[in-house]
Design an enzyme around this catalytic site. Structure first.
Site, mmCIF file in Angstrom:
data_model
loop_
_atom_site.group_PDB
_atom_site.id
_atom_site.type_symbol
_atom_site.label_atom_id
_atom_site.label_comp_id
_atom_site.label_asym_id
_atom_site.label_seq_id
_atom_site.Cartn_x
_atom_site.Cartn_y
_atom_site.Cartn_z
ATOM 1 C CB CYS A 14 -0.934 0.016 1.213
ATOM 2 S SG CYS A 14 -0.059 0.009 2.786
ATOM 3 C CB CYS A 28 -2.251 -3.350 4.024
ATOM 4 S SG CYS A 28 -0.474 -3.489 3.660
ATOM 5 C CB CYS A 92 -6.463 13.221 5.487
ATOM 6 S SG CYS A 92 -7.089 13.475 7.162
ATOM 7 C CB CYS A 95 -2.829 12.204 8.838
ATOM 8 S SG CYS A 95 -3.994 11.298 7.799
ATOM 9 C CB CYS A 109 -6.154 10.166 11.186
ATOM 10 S SG CYS A 109 -6.848 11.351 10.002
ATOM 11 C CB CYS A 161 1.536 0.308 20.785
ATOM 12 S SG CYS A 161 2.802 0.431 22.061
ATOM 13 C CB CYS A 175 2.533 -3.247 22.490
ATOM 14 S SG CYS A 175 3.087 -3.029 20.775
ATOM 15 C CB CYS A 453 -33.355 -40.096 33.026
ATOM 16 S SG CYS A 453 -33.452 -40.790 31.360
ATOM 17 C CG HIS A 595 -38.093 -40.410 32.361
ATOM 18 N ND1 HIS A 595 -37.040 -39.571 32.619
ATOM 19 C CD2 HIS A 595 -38.714 -40.621 33.552
ATOM 20 C CE1 HIS A 595 -37.021 -39.269 33.918
ATOM 21 N NE2 HIS A 595 -38.022 -39.899 34.492
#
Length: 718
Positions: A14, A28, A92, A95, A109, A161, A175, A453, A595
């Site tokens: 990615c 990813c 964005c 970020c 984010c 983390c 972590c 039973c 039974h």
């Protein structure tokens, strides 16, 4: 806040740039490449929101022509990114991550995408979007939108983390990379997510947004947060980090102690306890199946939650100490469950067998049974009981007033089973000679309507208790498993003969026989599972005494239609033991419509004046019950699991019965087996339990006598 120094590395899938200490891609989840990494400086804020120099769209073009998302084989394949698609991405404002055009939130984010200003809108209406680049409309691959949304869902579940930025699974307490403890506030976030998933996005990314606000540049007037200086934001964020770290370090020892405590509680839990907790959770969540599973296992509906169980459930708002299933059904307004639970409680309250009268003695008897179980050494390593115990109703019942006797029999007997075995199909007490002259009337004890039973009825006929802890079931499974070859050969030969005797004339392959035998073994190991004739045959070896089953011959529907043969009625002998190792005093069980019930007799004072036509030679303290070995049509009861050498005509089978049981023939010509029991030879714990149970009815005797005396006075006055 100090940022991590070092050289970032770019993901091959990615192209996301990760911190040097991350071993997997934060985006990813792909593995960190072993080759050379990007030699760029740590992330720097730029005056514009254009992609930085580290963004290289041609990086993916030089890779393979077809990429697959590494964290799930079920996701659609992602084709290579083209320059046209890269240029249509939107950045964005928090970020600066480049997202796909149709993504509604930032994949990194989770910040909301700002609405693009249209030519007809004024700057005031779209001023909040000044930091975002307009996304031109262009066709986009639906696979990319799927991947973006999938990453979005993944990020809402995992926690990041604070030390190495590695994203861990929700259940991990530390972590995976750096062993940094999970922040305490994330537990509150998880609880909020379960109650209100729509509001979790703003909570889970509050600190991340604060971090990006401190590091990103742009128009300060366009931010949603109140305008504060960068120094104040950094100081505030550092203070929160210190607070979280101190809280994590202070509670680390407490968490370890709690973990050890919870582990000890779980190790002490039995299967019945887990079924009870599942039933409690089922009442809260409206799951009737969990409640039915607990009932079918023979669980006590009136059982109360303990402090450890409440702690294990970990929902203080729902569960409290001393709560029962009825309390939970009332609290959460489960009307359908409440009706079922109250009916079950009323039925249990209406019954009072000796095992319910004194729970302390009952537990001691269970421990005594477990201690008396031993395994025979040698080839036939079957388990067996060392004590010969036979349960009978005490003769002191006849000394109680008639009204008290009627109440006692209503609470200890199963009237429906008694009626079906006596009237609908005459299976027991059909001989007036045995029932009246010889005082050998059989009584069907009330038994739990659970899958255990058969095991409960066996222990009721011997020790007067239930197999609540599944001790007998475990012994049954172990005996079947350790002596599988011996029981398998008997079972296979008997089933082959039985099918041929009914004219079926079929033959199975060895694989099919093995599959059927494996199913029989599996039934023995499952609490609540119904058992078959083979299991009764094994129980006869565990008891080291014959078992006589008086049961209905046909299965019937609720309309009374005959569906088939039951095949349970008959005599089960411990044929694989030596005769000298076994007792000749049998026990009796009753079978009605799936039974089992224990059939017991009542004690008497002796048999000197009975005129039974048999030389008993017994002491006055010994109770002898005559159990018929023929049915009401005077046909000999079947002997189950005979070998080819043991099978023969009726005379040979009668001879076999006389070898394994103490038999006699009455004046009326009824072949019967003698069941001998003695109060002096019986187990002292069983005798003490029966006395405790009988004392409860002796206490209401004066009231009944007083009412009878008042009635006599009224009659005299009249």
């Amino acid at each position: 806040m100090m940022t991590e120094q070092g050289v970032k590395w770019a993901c091959d899938y990615c192209t996301f740039e990760n911190w040097p200490s991350a071993v997997k891609c934060t985006m990813c989840r792909a593995q960190k490449p072993s080759g050379p990494i990007i030699t760029e400086e740590p992330y720097k804020s730029s005056p514009t929101l254009e992609p930085g120099p580290e963004w290289d769209p041609s990086r993916t073009e030089g890779s393979s022509s077809l990429l697959i998302c590494p964290d799930s084989s079920a996701r659609p394949r992602v084709r290579p990114v083209t320059t046209a698609e890269t240029s249509s991405k939107w950045s964005c404002q928090i970020c600066t991550y480049l997202n796909w055009p149709r993504a509604i939130r930032c994949t990194q984010c989770l910040c909301q995408r700002q609405r693009t200003r249209r030519p007809t809108e004024s700057p005031q209406t779209s001023g909040s979007n000044g930091g975002c680049r307009p996304a031109p409309s262009s066709p986009v691959d639906p696979c990319e939108e799927y991947n973006d949304r999938n990453r979005l869902n993944t990020h809402t579940q995992n926690w990041t983390c604070s030390a190495c930025t590695y994203q861990n699974w929700p259940k991990t307490k530390k972590c995976v990379v750096c062993d940094h403890p999970k922040p305490n506030n994330l537990e509150a976030i998880e609880l909020a997510e379960s109650e209100n998933p729509s509001s979790i996005t703003s909570i889970i990314n509050e600190q991340d947004r604060a971090r990006w606000r401190g590091g990103c540049s742009g128009d300060q007037g366009q931010r949603r947060s109140p305008p504060t200086s960068k120094r104040e934001s950094d100081v505030k964020m550092d203070f929160q980090r210190i607070e979280l770290a101190a809280g994590a370090m202070s509670s680390r020892e407490d968490q370890e102690v709690d973990f050890k405590k919870m582990k000890q509680i779980k190790n002490r839990m039995r299967k019945t306890d887990w079924l009870f907790l599942n039933a409690c959770a089922g009442v809260v969540e409206g799951d009737l199946t969990a409640v039915e599973a607990y009932k079918s296992s023979g669980g006590d509906i009136a059982r109360q939650l303990s402090a450890d169980e409440v702690r294990l459930l970990n929902r203080p708002s729902a569960f409290d100490d001393s709560f029962t299933l009825v309390h939970l059904a009332i609290r959460f307004q489960r009307q359908d469950m409440l009706a079922i639970l109250l009916t079950e409680v009323s039925q249990q309250a209406a019954k009072c067998i000796p095992a319910m009268a004194c729970p302390e003695l009952t537990e001691q008897i269970r421990r005594e049974i477990a201690a008396s179980l031993h395994q025979r050494k040698g080839d036939f390593a079957c388990y067996f009981l060392t004590d010969l115990v036979t349960f009978t109703l005490p003769a002191d019942i006849e000394d109680l007033p008639p009204a008290v006797q009627e109440k006692l029999f209503d609470e200890v007997l199963d009237r429906d089973v008694q009626k079906e075995l006596e009237e609908e199909s005459p299976v027991i007490n059909w001989s007036l000679e045995l029932g009246t002259r010889l005082d050998s009337r059989l009584y069907a004890l009330w038994n739990r309507t659970a899958g255990d039973c058969l095991l409960d009825s066996v222990l009721q006929a011997t020790w007067g208790i239930y197999d609540k802890d599944s001790v007998l079931r475990k012994t049954l499974h172990d005996s079947l498993h350790d002596c599988s070859h011996w029981f398998y050969s008997r079972w296979k030969e008997w089933e082959s003969w039985y099918s041929q005797s009914f004219g079926l004339h079929f033959s199975l392959r060895e694989e099919q026989w093995q599959e059927d035998w494996a199913f029989i073994l599996s039934l023995a190991s499952q609490p609540g599972a119904s058992l078959e004739q083979t299991h009764i045959f094994v129980l006869a070896h565990i008891l080291r005494r014959p078992i006589i089953v008086y049961g209905v011959k046909y299965y019937k529907s609720f309309r009374g239609e005959t569906l088939g043969y039951t095949r349970f009625q008959g005599v089960y002998l411990p044929l694989l033991w030596e005769q000298s190792f076994c007792w000749k005093s049998p026990i009796a069980l009753g079978y009605t419509r799936g039974h089992f019930s224990a059939l017991v007799a009542m004690e008497n004072d002796g048999y000197d004046n009975r005129g039974a036509g048999a030389n008993l030679n017994t002491d006055d303290d010994v109770t002898v019950t005559f159990l018929p070995l023929v049915d009401s049509e005077r046909k000999l009861l079947h002997i189950h699991f005979l070998s080819a050498q043991e099978m023969g005509n009726e005379e040979q089978q009668e001879r076999l019965l006389r070898e394994w049981l103490d038999c006699c023939v009455t004046e009326g010509g009824v072949l019967a087996a003698m069941q001998k029991s003695s109060r002096r030879r019986n187990h002292p714990l069983v005798t003490q339990m029966v006395e405790k149970w009988l004392d409860g009815y002796r206490q209401i005797r004066p009231c009944a006598s007083l009412s009878d005396g008042e009635e006599e006075e009224e009659e005299e006055d009249e």
